[in-house]
Design a protein around this motif. Structure first.
Motif, PDB file in Angstrom:
ATOM      1  N   ARG A   1      -8.368  23.518 -43.692  1.00  0.00           N
ATOM      2  CA  ARG A   1      -7.520  22.924 -44.494  1.00  0.00           C
ATOM      3  C   ARG A   1      -6.623  21.985 -43.977  1.00  0.00           C
ATOM      4  NH1 ARG A   1      -8.456  24.191 -49.865  1.00  0.00           N
ATOM      5  NH2 ARG A   1      -9.942  26.111 -50.257  1.00  0.00           N
TER       6      ARG A   1
ATOM      7  N   TYR B   1      -2.533  20.885 -43.380  1.00  0.00           N
ATOM      8  CA  TYR B   1      -1.151  21.397 -43.594  1.00  0.00           C
ATOM      9  C   TYR B   1      -1.144  22.890 -43.706  1.00  0.00           C
ATOM     10  CZ  TYR B   1       0.121  16.422 -44.844  1.00  0.00           C
ATOM     11  OH  TYR B   1      -0.068  15.253 -44.765  1.00  0.00           O
ATOM     12  N   GLN B   2      -2.232  23.445 -42.897  1.00  0.00           N
ATOM     13  CA  GLN B   2      -2.207  25.057 -43.040  1.00  0.00           C
ATOM     14  C   GLN B   2      -2.284  25.743 -41.672  1.00  0.00           C
ATOM     15  OE1 GLN B   2      -1.767  26.687 -46.007  1.00  0.00           O
ATOM     16  NE2 GLN B   2      -2.021  24.912 -47.100  1.00  0.00           N
TER      17      GLN B   2
ATOM     18  N   ASP C   1      -3.971  19.670 -37.623  1.00  0.00           N
ATOM     19  CA  ASP C   1      -5.169  19.514 -38.272  1.00  0.00           C
ATOM     20  C   ASP C   1      -6.268  19.290 -37.325  1.00  0.00           C
ATOM     21  OD1 ASP C   1      -3.659  20.145 -40.445  1.00  0.00           O
ATOM     22  OD2 ASP C   1      -3.264  17.904 -41.023  1.00  0.00           O
TER      23      ASP C   1
ATOM     24  N   ASP D   1      -9.390  21.174 -54.738  1.00  0.00           N
ATOM     25  CA  ASP D   1      -8.043  20.693 -54.336  1.00  0.00           C
ATOM     26  C   ASP D   1      -7.386  21.814 -54.266  1.00  0.00           C
ATOM     27  OD1 ASP D   1      -6.036  19.231 -53.137  1.00  0.00           O
ATOM     28  OD2 ASP D   1      -5.436  18.606 -55.228  1.00  0.00           O
ATOM     29  N   GLU D   2      -6.702  22.280 -53.325  1.00  0.00           N
ATOM     30  CA  GLU D   2      -5.474  23.331 -53.195  1.00  0.00           C
ATOM     31  C   GLU D   2      -4.242  22.805 -53.475  1.00  0.00           C
ATOM     32  OE1 GLU D   2      -2.927  26.187 -52.735  1.00  0.00           O
ATOM     33  OE2 GLU D   2      -5.191  26.393 -52.587  1.00  0.00           O
TER      34      GLU D   2
ATOM     35  N   SER E   1      -1.275  21.953 -51.174  1.00  0.00           N
ATOM     36  CA  SER E   1      -1.160  20.787 -50.011  1.00  0.00           C
ATOM     37  C   SER E   1      -0.511  19.776 -50.519  1.00  0.00           C
ATOM     38  CB  SER E   1      -2.790  20.698 -49.637  1.00  0.00           C
ATOM     39  OG  SER E   1      -3.367  21.783 -48.888  1.00  0.00           O
TER      40      SER E   1
ATOM     41  N   ASN F   1      -4.850  15.766 -51.075  1.00  0.00           N
ATOM     42  CA  ASN F   1      -6.097  16.253 -51.983  1.00  0.00           C
ATOM     43  C   ASN F   1      -6.914  16.872 -50.731  1.00  0.00           C
ATOM     44  OD1 ASN F   1      -9.028  15.911 -52.767  1.00  0.00           O
ATOM     45  ND2 ASN F   1      -7.904  15.782 -54.480  1.00  0.00           N
ATOM     46  N   ASP F   2      -7.079  18.093 -50.701  1.00  0.00           N
ATOM     47  CA  ASP F   2      -7.920  18.836 -49.862  1.00  0.00           C
ATOM     48  C   ASP F   2      -9.428  18.340 -49.833  1.00  0.00           C
ATOM     49  OD1 ASP F   2      -5.809  20.452 -49.489  1.00  0.00           O
ATOM     50  OD2 ASP F   2      -6.778  22.305 -49.326  1.00  0.00           O
TER      51      ASP F   2
ATOM     52  N   HIS G   1      -9.459  15.112 -47.902  1.00  0.00           N
ATOM     53  CA  HIS G   1      -9.442  15.490 -46.358  1.00  0.00           C
ATOM     54  C   HIS G   1     -10.651  15.930 -45.867  1.00  0.00           C
ATOM     55  CE1 HIS G   1      -7.342  16.843 -42.842  1.00  0.00           C
ATOM     56  NE2 HIS G   1      -8.060  17.698 -42.915  1.00  0.00           N
ATOM     57  N   TYR G   2     -11.325  16.796 -46.650  1.00  0.00           N
ATOM     58  CA  TYR G   2     -12.603  17.497 -46.336  1.00  0.00           C
ATOM     59  C   TYR G   2     -13.512  16.493 -46.003  1.00  0.00           C
ATOM     60  CZ  TYR G   2     -16.395  20.822 -46.314  1.00  0.00           C
ATOM     61  OH  TYR G   2     -17.510  21.495 -45.818  1.00  0.00           O
TER      62      TYR G   2
END
Length: 345
Positions: free
Chosen positions: A102, A104-105, A117, A312-313, A316, A319-320, A323-324
């Motif tokens: 993910r 920003y994690q 990332d 989407d988390e 974040s 949008n997760d 990004h995925y």
């Protein structure tokens, strides 16, 4: 924050470096937290000697305030280590917070509010070239999406499907084994790293042509699942319900997902491709361990959302799922196409 000095002093420095094994650490601390061990808050570079304390006077250099979420910091550290301590084999360990693939994690730098990332790791490693083994002392990193990032840049990866707790990698145990056998290969060291991690789950996975077989198997499985979705959605839902998740409900065990799909979908193509995924996983797992609560964990996770809200988390900034779809894994397989339709309903 306090575990930075604990890990350096009680693990890396026990036993520390010797003639055959060199240990270097770039450590960044945060103002306002635990200011023990010399009350330093900047980014310091240590050559870890036996019994060393993580204090300013023992650092080789002070790099000031560095952003650990900036790939340039990673690049400069690896270049410095290689330049000053050239070796036949290199292990790179990333130590901090994490949440799988993910954004920003992972490797969050609180001072700069930045993270490292997957695309940034790809950019850094394409500049640096490969290492022998990569290890994540960070949560939920043993996922196929993360492995895809490292396929061209490491021989093996050691990490956990679950969160990483108090212990993480036990560096004193790993270094003792490495110093006893300094000719250890990347995959062998990955096993030692994984064996030392006993919080909840751990695994060592080889990243070689056998892993390419796994990637191809997941791609073919994804296509079959997508084709079968109109007829077998209810069976997929049952498989999802009974598939082992690890830490995050959408972080499913890949082997168990294929096993549950095969058992519940009466389609010869889907069953064959599910079995191919399981066989391929068996071909890349060097070592796997889990506590009893994860009886159906097999070492490798995959993102499998069930409903639109899972895509989407909320925490974040972006949008997760968008990004995925930019991940190397998504570019190499049809899994993102499958979960986009399955979860969107």
């Amino acid at each position: 924050e306090k575990y930075i000095t604990i890990d350096i002093e009680t693990e890396l420095a026990q036993p520390g470096s010797n003639a055959d094994v060199k240990v270097v650490a770039l450590a960044d601390r945060v103002p306002g937290y635990d200011n023990s061990a010399g009350d330093w808050t900047s980014t310091k570079l240590f050559y870890v000697t036996p019994g060393m304390q993580a204090r300013p006077e023992n650092a080789l250099a002070d790099w000031g305030e560095r952003n650990m979420g900036d790939p340039q910091t990673l690049i400069e550290f690896v270049q410095w280590a290689r330049g000053n301590y050239p070796a036949e084999h290199y292990a790179l360990i990333l130590w901090d917070h994490g949440w799988g693939w993910r954004p920003y994690q992972t490797m969050w730098d609180e001072t700069d509010d930045d993270t490292l990332d997957q695309q940034e790791i790809l950019a850094a490693m394409s500049s640096l070239g490969p290492v022998d083994v990569v290890g994540y002392d960070a949560c939920e990193q043993q996922m196929i999406e993360v492995q895809a990032t490292w396929r061209s840049y490491a021989q093996a990866i050691a990490a956990s499907q679950e969160d990483v707790g108090y212990y993480g990698f036990e560096y004193d145990q790993v270094l003792a084994a490495l110093e006893a056998n300094p000719a250890m290969t990347g995959p062998q060291l990955a096993v030692e790293l994984a064996r030392s991690m006993t919080d909840w789950t751990s695994a060592a996975v080889v990243l070689n042509p056998a892993w390419d077989t796994l990637l191809a198997a997941v791609d073919q499985w994804s296509v079959a699942l997508l084709d079968g979705l109109p007829a077998y959605r209810a069976a997929y839902d049952q498989a999802y319900k009974f598939t082992q998740d690890v830490a995050d409900p959408t972080n499913k065990d890949l082997y168990d997902a294929a096993k549950e799909i095969k058992a519940r979908v009466n389609d010869s193509t889907i069953q064959a491709r599910s079995q191919a995924v399981m066989d391929a996983i068996n071909g890349v797992i060097l070592y796997e361990w889990h506590k009893k609560g994860y009886k159906d964990a097999h070492g490798i996770g995959i993102f499998w959302p069930k409903k639109r809200a899972d895509l989407d988390e909320p925490s974040s900034p972006e949008n997760d799922f968008e990004h995925y779809r930019t991940l190397l894994f998504s570019q190499q397989t049809h899994w993102d196409e499958f979960i986009a339709v399955y979860a969107d309903r």
